[in-house]
Design a protein around this motif. Sequence first.
Motif, PDB file in Angstrom:
ATOM      1  N   UNK A  40     -14.591  11.346   2.181  1.00  0.00           N
ATOM      2  CA  UNK A  40     -14.752  12.096   0.939  1.00  0.00           C
ATOM      3  C   UNK A  40     -13.782  13.276   0.914  1.00  0.00           C
ATOM      4  N   UNK A  41     -12.548  12.994   1.314  1.00  0.00           N
ATOM      5  CA  UNK A  41     -11.491  14.000   1.351  1.00  0.00           C
ATOM      6  C   UNK A  41     -10.782  14.142   0.022  1.00  0.00           C
ATOM      7  N   UNK A  42      -9.528  14.568   0.082  1.00  0.00           N
ATOM      8  CA  UNK A  42      -8.768  14.908  -1.125  1.00  0.00           C
ATOM      9  C   UNK A  42      -8.368  13.704  -1.965  1.00  0.00           C
ATOM     10  N   UNK A  43      -8.346  12.522  -1.391  1.00  0.00           N
ATOM     11  CA  UNK A  43      -7.900  11.346  -2.135  1.00  0.00           C
ATOM     12  C   UNK A  43      -6.393  11.366  -2.338  1.00  0.00           C
ATOM     13  N   UNK A  44      -5.901  10.341  -3.046  1.00  0.00           N
ATOM     14  CA  UNK A  44      -4.459  10.198  -3.269  1.00  0.00           C
ATOM     15  C   UNK A  44      -4.184   9.817  -4.709  1.00  0.00           C
ATOM     16  N   UNK A  45      -3.040  10.240  -5.188  1.00  0.00           N
ATOM     17  CA  UNK A  45      -2.574   9.803  -6.506  1.00  0.00           C
ATOM     18  C   UNK A  45      -2.067   8.362  -6.382  1.00  0.00           C
ATOM     19  N   UNK A  46      -1.882   7.692  -7.502  1.00  0.00           N
ATOM     20  CA  UNK A  46      -1.340   6.322  -7.490  1.00  0.00           C
ATOM     21  C   UNK A  46       0.068   6.313  -6.898  1.00  0.00           C
ATOM     22  N   UNK A  47       0.845   7.348  -7.166  1.00  0.00           N
ATOM     23  CA  UNK A  47       2.212   7.436  -6.645  1.00  0.00           C
ATOM     24  C   UNK A  47       2.202   7.483  -5.123  1.00  0.00           C
ATOM     25  N   UNK A  48       1.360   8.324  -4.561  1.00  0.00           N
ATOM     26  CA  UNK A  48       1.253   8.429  -3.103  1.00  0.00           C
ATOM     27  C   UNK A  48       0.725   7.117  -2.535  1.00  0.00           C
ATOM     28  N   UNK A  49      -0.335   6.597  -3.143  1.00  0.00           N
ATOM     29  CA  UNK A  49      -0.963   5.369  -2.640  1.00  0.00           C
ATOM     30  C   UNK A  49       0.034   4.207  -2.590  1.00  0.00           C
ATOM     31  N   UNK A  50       0.955   4.151  -3.545  1.00  0.00           N
ATOM     32  CA  UNK A  50       1.915   3.045  -3.589  1.00  0.00           C
ATOM     33  C   UNK A  50       2.941   3.108  -2.448  1.00  0.00           C
ATOM     34  N   UNK A  51       3.005   4.242  -1.735  1.00  0.00           N
ATOM     35  CA  UNK A  51       4.011   4.407  -0.688  1.00  0.00           C
ATOM     36  C   UNK A  51       3.441   4.537   0.726  1.00  0.00           C
ATOM     37  N   UNK A  52       2.132   4.591   0.879  1.00  0.00           N
ATOM     38  CA  UNK A  52       1.548   4.956   2.183  1.00  0.00           C
ATOM     39  C   UNK A  52       1.857   3.987   3.321  1.00  0.00           C
ATOM     40  N   UNK A  53       2.155   2.731   3.002  1.00  0.00           N
ATOM     41  CA  UNK A  53       2.453   1.776   4.065  1.00  0.00           C
ATOM     42  C   UNK A  53       3.955   1.695   4.358  1.00  0.00           C
ATOM     43  N   UNK A  54       4.751   2.508   3.668  1.00  0.00           N
ATOM     44  CA  UNK A  54       6.193   2.538   3.906  1.00  0.00           C
ATOM     45  C   UNK A  54       6.498   3.361   5.157  1.00  0.00           C
ATOM     46  N   UNK A  55       7.392   2.847   6.027  1.00  0.00           N
ATOM     47  CA  UNK A  55       7.758   3.619   7.224  1.00  0.00           C
ATOM     48  C   UNK A  55       8.353   4.981   6.848  1.00  0.00           C
ATOM     49  N   UNK A  56       7.978   5.985   7.574  1.00  0.00           N
ATOM     50  CA  UNK A  56       8.461   7.360   7.473  1.00  0.00           C
ATOM     51  C   UNK A  56       7.969   8.104   6.226  1.00  0.00           C
ATOM     52  N   UNK A  57       7.076   7.495   5.451  1.00  0.00           N
ATOM     53  CA  UNK A  57       6.511   8.218   4.306  1.00  0.00           C
ATOM     54  C   UNK A  57       5.318   9.039   4.794  1.00  0.00           C
ATOM     55  N   UNK A  58       5.333  10.317   4.511  1.00  0.00           N
ATOM     56  CA  UNK A  58       4.216  11.169   4.893  1.00  0.00           C
ATOM     57  C   UNK A  58       3.991  12.239   3.833  1.00  0.00           C
TER      58      UNK A  58
END
Length: 152
Positions: A86-104
């Motif tokens: 139940x943390x801050x959650x993510x925007x759709x933009x962030x969520x679309x990149x989370x499995x990309x290497x070096x994205x943080x």
Amino acid sequence: GLDSTLMILQHRLKANSHRSEIQIIRHFGNLPKIKCHPGHLNQVFLNILTNAIDAIEAQNRPHSNHITITTTNTADQQICIAIADNGVGMSETVKSQIFNPFYTTKPIGKGTGLGLAISYQIVTEMHQGQLACCSTTGAGTEFIIKLPIPNS
């Protein structure tokens, strides 16, 4: 594996000056044994749970912090492990990149951007499973791991 990973993270779950203890809510189903690489799956659990703790800490809420872990069998012969915070959650933009290497999304020096990329590879390539994410900004995030149950 989940209990072992939670034991490793126990110090991060304790209350600190910014927030109360993070409660772990377990809903563990009776799962069959599967053929897997347990050390690698523990790495996946560690990466996801560490990110959940970080998201709760970023929420900066003094009370009602929790992570829910649910394990079930699915109708299509898979084991499902859901880890929700139940943390801050993510925007759709962030969520679309989370499995990309070096994205943080973490500050410099706090994250490499490799944890979820490696986790995705472990689940999908090593175990022929699925790793998905559902998230709502301000309401939390849920990662869903599905692993096939081998035919007997």
